[in-house]
Design a protein around this motif. Structure first.
Motif, PDB file in Angstrom:
ATOM      1  N   UNK A  83       0.958  -1.250   0.614  1.00 53.88           N
ATOM      2  CA  UNK A  83       0.330   0.460   0.581  1.00 53.88           C
ATOM      3  C   UNK A  83       0.948   0.872   0.181  1.00 53.88           C
ATOM      4  N   UNK A  84       2.242   1.381   0.181  1.00 56.56           N
ATOM      5  CA  UNK A  84       3.219   2.858   0.387  1.00 56.56           C
ATOM      6  C   UNK A  84       3.392   2.641  -1.269  1.00 56.56           C
ATOM      7  N   UNK A  85       3.434   1.909  -2.158  1.00 61.24           N
ATOM      8  CA  UNK A  85       4.067   1.860  -3.547  1.00 61.24           C
ATOM      9  C   UNK A  85       3.431   2.719  -3.829  1.00 61.24           C
ATOM     10  N   UNK A  86       3.856   3.467  -4.586  1.00 63.95           N
ATOM     11  CA  UNK A  86       4.221   4.535  -5.340  1.00 63.95           C
ATOM     12  C   UNK A  86       4.232   4.497  -6.977  1.00 63.95           C
ATOM     13  N   UNK A  87       3.603   5.658  -8.143  1.00 64.94           N
ATOM     14  CA  UNK A  87       3.759   5.576  -9.829  1.00 64.94           C
ATOM     15  C   UNK A  87       5.671   5.479  -9.436  1.00 64.94           C
ATOM     16  N   UNK A  88       6.011   6.382  -9.230  1.00 64.64           N
ATOM     17  CA  UNK A  88       7.057   6.600  -9.014  1.00 64.64           C
ATOM     18  C   UNK A  88       8.261   5.000  -9.058  1.00 64.64           C
ATOM     19  N   UNK A  89       7.769   4.793  -8.185  1.00 63.94           N
ATOM     20  CA  UNK A  89       8.725   3.299  -7.566  1.00 63.94           C
ATOM     21  C   UNK A  89       8.030   2.493  -8.791  1.00 63.94           C
ATOM     22  N   UNK A  90       7.256   2.228  -9.074  1.00 61.80           N
ATOM     23  CA  UNK A  90       7.194   1.014 -10.366  1.00 61.80           C
ATOM     24  C   UNK A  90       7.734   1.874 -10.926  1.00 61.80           C
ATOM     25  N   UNK A  91       7.978   3.184 -11.168  1.00 66.32           N
ATOM     26  CA  UNK A  91       8.567   2.974 -12.833  1.00 66.32           C
ATOM     27  C   UNK A  91      10.135   3.074 -13.041  1.00 66.32           C
ATOM     28  N   UNK A  92      10.832   3.501 -11.390  1.00 61.63           N
ATOM     29  CA  UNK A  92      12.643   3.292 -11.673  1.00 61.63           C
ATOM     30  C   UNK A  92      11.886   1.446 -11.321  1.00 61.63           C
ATOM     31  N   UNK A  93      11.416   0.326 -11.625  1.00 59.65           N
ATOM     32  CA  UNK A  93      11.781  -0.651 -12.122  1.00 59.65           C
ATOM     33  C   UNK A  93      12.226  -0.802 -13.066  1.00 59.65           C
ATOM     34  N   UNK A  94      11.554  -0.283 -14.304  1.00 59.69           N
ATOM     35  CA  UNK A  94      11.441   0.095 -15.401  1.00 59.69           C
ATOM     36  C   UNK A  94      12.565   0.238 -16.313  1.00 59.69           C
ATOM     37  N   UNK A  95      12.942   1.791 -14.985  1.00 58.60           N
ATOM     38  CA  UNK A  95      13.901   2.895 -16.018  1.00 58.60           C
ATOM     39  C   UNK A  95      15.214   1.573 -15.474  1.00 58.60           C
ATOM     40  N   UNK A  96      15.728   0.098 -14.874  1.00 58.07           N
ATOM     41  CA  UNK A  96      16.472  -0.596 -14.324  1.00 58.07           C
ATOM     42  C   UNK A  96      16.582  -1.416 -15.198  1.00 58.07           C
ATOM     43  N   UNK A  97      15.510  -1.965 -15.628  1.00 53.57           N
ATOM     44  CA  UNK A  97      15.366  -3.374 -16.362  1.00 53.57           C
ATOM     45  C   UNK A  97      16.607  -3.085 -17.500  1.00 53.57           C
ATOM     46  N   UNK A  98      17.311  -4.397 -17.710  1.00 52.25           N
ATOM     47  CA  UNK A  98      18.536  -4.408 -19.160  1.00 52.25           C
ATOM     48  C   UNK A  98      17.925  -5.246 -20.396  1.00 52.25           C
ATOM     49  N   UNK A  99      19.277  -4.705 -20.985  1.00 45.91           N
ATOM     50  CA  UNK A  99      18.087  -5.968 -22.768  1.00 45.91           C
ATOM     51  C   UNK A  99      18.280  -7.176 -22.026  1.00 45.91           C
ATOM     52  N   UNK A 100      17.087  -7.810 -22.917  1.00 48.48           N
ATOM     53  CA  UNK A 100      16.606  -9.084 -22.859  1.00 48.48           C
ATOM     54  C   UNK A 100      17.695 -10.071 -23.378  1.00 48.48           C
ATOM     55  N   UNK A 101      18.130 -11.040 -22.226  1.00 44.59           N
ATOM     56  CA  UNK A 101      16.869 -11.717 -21.079  1.00 44.59           C
ATOM     57  C   UNK A 101      17.423 -10.951 -19.716  1.00 44.59           C
ATOM     58  N   UNK A 102      16.293 -10.703 -18.762  1.00 40.27           N
ATOM     59  CA  UNK A 102      17.151  -9.790 -17.923  1.00 40.27           C
ATOM     60  C   UNK A 102      15.284  -9.687 -16.836  1.00 40.27           C
ATOM     61  N   UNK A 103      15.941  -9.442 -15.568  1.00 40.95           N
ATOM     62  CA  UNK A 103      14.998  -9.373 -14.436  1.00 40.95           C
ATOM     63  C   UNK A 103      15.739  -8.414 -13.721  1.00 40.95           C
ATOM     64  N   UNK A 104      14.474  -7.947 -13.026  1.00 40.19           N
ATOM     65  CA  UNK A 104      14.497  -6.672 -12.024  1.00 40.19           C
ATOM     66  C   UNK A 104      13.906  -7.404 -10.782  1.00 40.19           C
ATOM     67  N   UNK A 105      14.223  -7.257  -9.114  1.00 41.02           N
ATOM     68  CA  UNK A 105      13.453  -8.557  -8.413  1.00 41.02           C
ATOM     69  C   UNK A 105      13.366  -7.090  -6.854  1.00 41.02           C
ATOM     70  N   UNK A 106      12.404  -6.926  -7.226  1.00 39.41           N
ATOM     71  CA  UNK A 106      12.349  -6.268  -5.288  1.00 39.41           C
ATOM     72  C   UNK A 106      11.985  -7.522  -4.274  1.00 39.41           C
ATOM     73  N   UNK A 107      12.456  -7.154  -3.173  1.00 42.31           N
ATOM     74  CA  UNK A 107      12.529  -7.832  -2.055  1.00 42.31           C
ATOM     75  C   UNK A 107      11.458  -7.221  -1.260  1.00 42.31           C
ATOM     76  N   UNK A 108      10.737  -8.546  -0.350  1.00 42.50           N
ATOM     77  CA  UNK A 108      10.695  -8.121   0.619  1.00 42.50           C
ATOM     78  C   UNK A 108      10.482  -7.704   1.756  1.00 42.50           C
ATOM     79  N   UNK A 109      10.586  -6.793   2.793  1.00 44.43           N
ATOM     80  CA  UNK A 109      11.283  -6.579   4.365  1.00 44.43           C
ATOM     81  C   UNK A 109      11.957  -7.161   5.166  1.00 44.43           C
TER      82      UNK A 109
END
Length: 216
Positions: free
Chosen positions: A107-133
């Motif tokens: 519930x604390x996530x913001x649009x910019x948080x989500x956009x930042x995940x895509x900004x970190x994506x490298x050319x395929x094959x690639x993955x961005x993984x965000x962990x829990x607390x």
């Protein structure tokens, strides 16, 4: 094509780890509030071509259609991993090249948080993984291509997803984001979020009616 995939469990079957503390009606109301807030945030994300919602819940699917999102209706929900993987294959067939699985219970996530995940994506094959607390769960998973490796949501999913990504030869980016990391599974998570959620959110309004349990 970049897309977001939101899996939504049937509200009355959601948040089962809260069952010792809250009634089924309370848990369903919480899931619905979290869903409405998550959809509101995702609707503000820039740079996304499509949003998909996979669910068997009528309200979640109806809300997604009101937003002109793509819906994948399930007659049976076996597990979140099964739902996400089946939906990911569907997205590949529709031309999606990068797909972010995003849960509704952060519930604390913001649009910019989500956009930042895509900004970190490298050319395929690639993955961005965000962990829990606690570092063991996976609170956001971005894969390119979407079916690069199978999902393992549940206990120790973070390590399992890293292992799968390595096995697939993916370029891996690990994200630590405190807003993405806070998911609602137990009473202590509700307490941690209570003073930080937007006061205008459906989740905040519901929390005002719920008694936040002291037991961890």
């Amino acid at each position: 094509m970049r897309a977001i995939l939101i899996p939504v469990k049937e509200f009355r079957r959601s948040k089962e780890r809260l069952a010792p503390h809250y009634t089924e009606d309370e848990r369903a109301a919480l899931a619905r509030a979290l869903c409405e807030d998550a959809f509101r945030v995702v609707a503000q994300v820039r740079g996304i071509d499509r949003v998909y919602v996979v669910s068997g819940d009528y309200h979640a699917l109806s809300l997604a259609r009101q937003l002109n999102w793509k819906t994948i209706s399930e007659s049976e929900q076996i597990s979140e991993s099964a739902s996400v993987d089946a939906a990911s294959r569907h997205c590949v067939r529709e031309g999606v090249q990068a797909l972010l699985r995003l849960p509704i219970d952060i519930p604390l996530v913001t649009p910019s948080d989500i956009e930042s995940l895509f900004a970190e994506l490298q050319p395929a094959p690639s993955a961005v993984i965000a962990s829990s607390r606690d570092g063991t769960g996976t609170n956001a998973l971005l894969r390119s291509p979407p079916d690069l490796f199978p999902s393992h949501f549940g206990p120790d999913s973070f390590a399992l997803h890293v292992q799968e990504a390595e096995r697939a030869g993916a370029k891996i980016t690990i994200i630590r984001n405190e807003r993405i990391a806070l998911d609602i599974d137990e009473p202590k998570d509700l307490r941690a979020a209570a003073d930080r959620v937007s006061p205008l959110s459906a989740t905040a309004r519901l929390m005002q009616r719920l008694t936040l349990k002291a037991t961890d």
